[in-house]
Enzyme design. Sequence first.
Site, PDB file in Angstrom:
ATOM      1  N   SER A  35    -100.712  89.155 -41.933  1.00 28.10           N
ATOM      2  CA  SER A  35    -100.280  90.536 -42.123  1.00 28.10           C
ATOM      3  C   SER A  35    -101.492  91.332 -42.588  1.00 28.10           C
ATOM      4  O   SER A  35    -102.516  91.321 -41.903  1.00 28.10           O
ATOM      5  CB  SER A  35     -99.116  90.597 -43.124  1.00 28.10           C
ATOM      6  OG  SER A  35     -98.620  91.906 -43.249  1.00 28.10           O
TER       7      SER A  35
ATOM      8  N   HIS B  11     -98.247  91.096 -38.303  1.00 24.09           N
ATOM      9  CA  HIS B  11     -97.361  92.228 -38.606  1.00 24.09           C
ATOM     10  C   HIS B  11     -98.015  93.499 -38.090  1.00 24.09           C
ATOM     11  O   HIS B  11     -99.104  93.872 -38.529  1.00 24.09           O
ATOM     12  CB  HIS B  11     -97.136  92.345 -40.119  1.00 24.09           C
ATOM     13  CG  HIS B  11     -96.266  91.264 -40.668  1.00 24.09           C
ATOM     14  ND1 HIS B  11     -96.030  91.111 -42.022  1.00 24.09           N
ATOM     15  CD2 HIS B  11     -95.566  90.263 -40.070  1.00 24.09           C
ATOM     16  CE1 HIS B  11     -95.228  90.088 -42.224  1.00 24.09           C
ATOM     17  NE2 HIS B  11     -94.942  89.545 -41.046  1.00 24.09           N
TER      18      HIS B  11
ATOM     19  N   ASP C 245     -93.534  86.016 -45.631  1.00 29.53           N
ATOM     20  CA  ASP C 245     -93.284  85.626 -44.243  1.00 29.53           C
ATOM     21  C   ASP C 245     -94.196  84.466 -43.868  1.00 29.53           C
ATOM     22  O   ASP C 245     -95.399  84.491 -44.144  1.00 29.53           O
ATOM     23  CB  ASP C 245     -93.525  86.824 -43.315  1.00 29.53           C
ATOM     24  CG  ASP C 245     -92.967  86.599 -41.926  1.00 29.53           C
ATOM     25  OD1 ASP C 245     -92.152  85.675 -41.760  1.00 29.53           O
ATOM     26  OD2 ASP C 245     -93.334  87.364 -41.013  1.00 29.53           O
TER      27      ASP C 245
END
Length: 548
Positions: free
Chosen positions: A28, A55, A147
């Site tokens: 991310s 992401h 995540d």
Amino acid sequence: MTTQKTPVKASTARRAGPRFPIVGIGASAGGLEAFTQLLSHLPADTGMGFVLVQHLAPAHPSALVHLLSATTPMPVHEARHRQRVLPNHIYVITPNTCLRIARGVLVLETRDATPGVARTIDIFLESLARDRQERAIGIVLSGNASDGTIGLEAIKAQGGITLAQDDSAAFRSMPHSAVAAGCVDLVLAPKEIAEELARIASHPYVAHERPVATPPVSESAKTPADPSETQDLGAIYVLVRKHSDVDFSLYKSVTIERRISRRMALHGMTQTADYARLLRGNVPELERLTADMLIGVTRFFRDPEVFEALKQTVFPALFASGRKDPLRIWVPACSTGQEAYSLAMAVTEFSEQAGGTARALQIFATDLSASRIDTARAGLYPEGLAQEVGSERLRRFFVEEEGGYRIRKDLRGQIVFARHNLLSDPPFARMNLISCRNVLIYLEPTIQKPLLTTLHYALKPEGFLLLGTSESMGAAAELFQTLDKKRKIYTKKTSVGSRLVLPAITQRRLASGPPAQRPPPGRTRHPGSMPNARPIGSRSSALRRLAC
């Protein structure tokens, strides 16, 4: 979009079949720098496929394909629906999509617009675990939140290899979450991750070859062709048994030896004798191997239709009018506790919806792993669980804390967690329901009937037994009546006498070592008593920063 390049000559073209290794890499914030460092040091001919899940802002085009193409000679593709992953190629997720893989083919869907914590990395890694099993490799790089943690847990549970970025990450939350969950094998900088991938790529465990720890079998004789290999494996079983009090010779040998091969791959070993020597006196590695052998695949409300079936068929009988005694449930092999907590939530919901007299709930949740019991008892889970339990249950049964969500104290108070060996320790008794899901599938067939006999003994008359959806009664069918064949719900037959059978006491022992010792008379526990938790071993750093 694909950046055209001169085709790479793959020295590992022999692995271009359907089972070559695939690496899922998630990141991310700070991910571009980490991706760049990793790919710039990665050889172009590993024979692996690479899928990058970043992401991304849903409404803006991504320049990742263009930027990463400058760092590697491998072709870099924008992931497309129904695109087959090829070795020595890189595939990058596109904005506003959710990416999965099935049979080596990418599956793209429009990302759910529901607000909340992004789970695109978890979703891909979980699908990769199902698709590639031991040939799945998961990596979590820089990023916020958690995540990727659930995805790495799934990969490790299937026998794959997991890595996370060390403190070189610009944003450390994502890799730290995975490491704290105990599902990361190696914690390294991106450059070192690339070097590790290059080394692992040629190891027989992930290559398209027979796992190294499985003795070769003669097709004519159907017996191991290398006695020394069998002896070395026997030595490993004995070392683990002495360390953990668990006789893994009672488990399916193919599964256990895959786990041994996995640890060998992480140490760069191809000879079982070398790994047996490493284990002698090496408590941290014995602890890690034991944890690997104790396969812990779990999640909240796993197989949701099973919980709905319990509410329709089992709970009404358990809450029949006039019952005042506590409702007793046993969850053996509870791993990190999600199954036990799910049952507690489901019982609470049913009790309130039924509107009858509340019945006290007692859940006994046990496991062989002391570290997993500690995790379960703490009841703290990563943010990604929101997708498993739903917003209503999240609000009702959890409290948000730094690092995730914790089960509320009142729900935790209904569950007692303890270390317990299902095959050798006396069982809990007078149970209304036993949820023993996905345990039988890991045990040798000769052990399954004695275990089911023990569970029959532990249930009250007309008590209920829940098995995993891939399991069946087999030779113990005379002990239980089928209530729901599809969802594997059974009732205890009262016409058959109950008797206590501890499978590990009467079953076969390894010829290469002394039999497992039974507990001395002074330590024998009565059925239904709560065993004392015992630590399996201690955690510490070890060779090449093996994290767990």
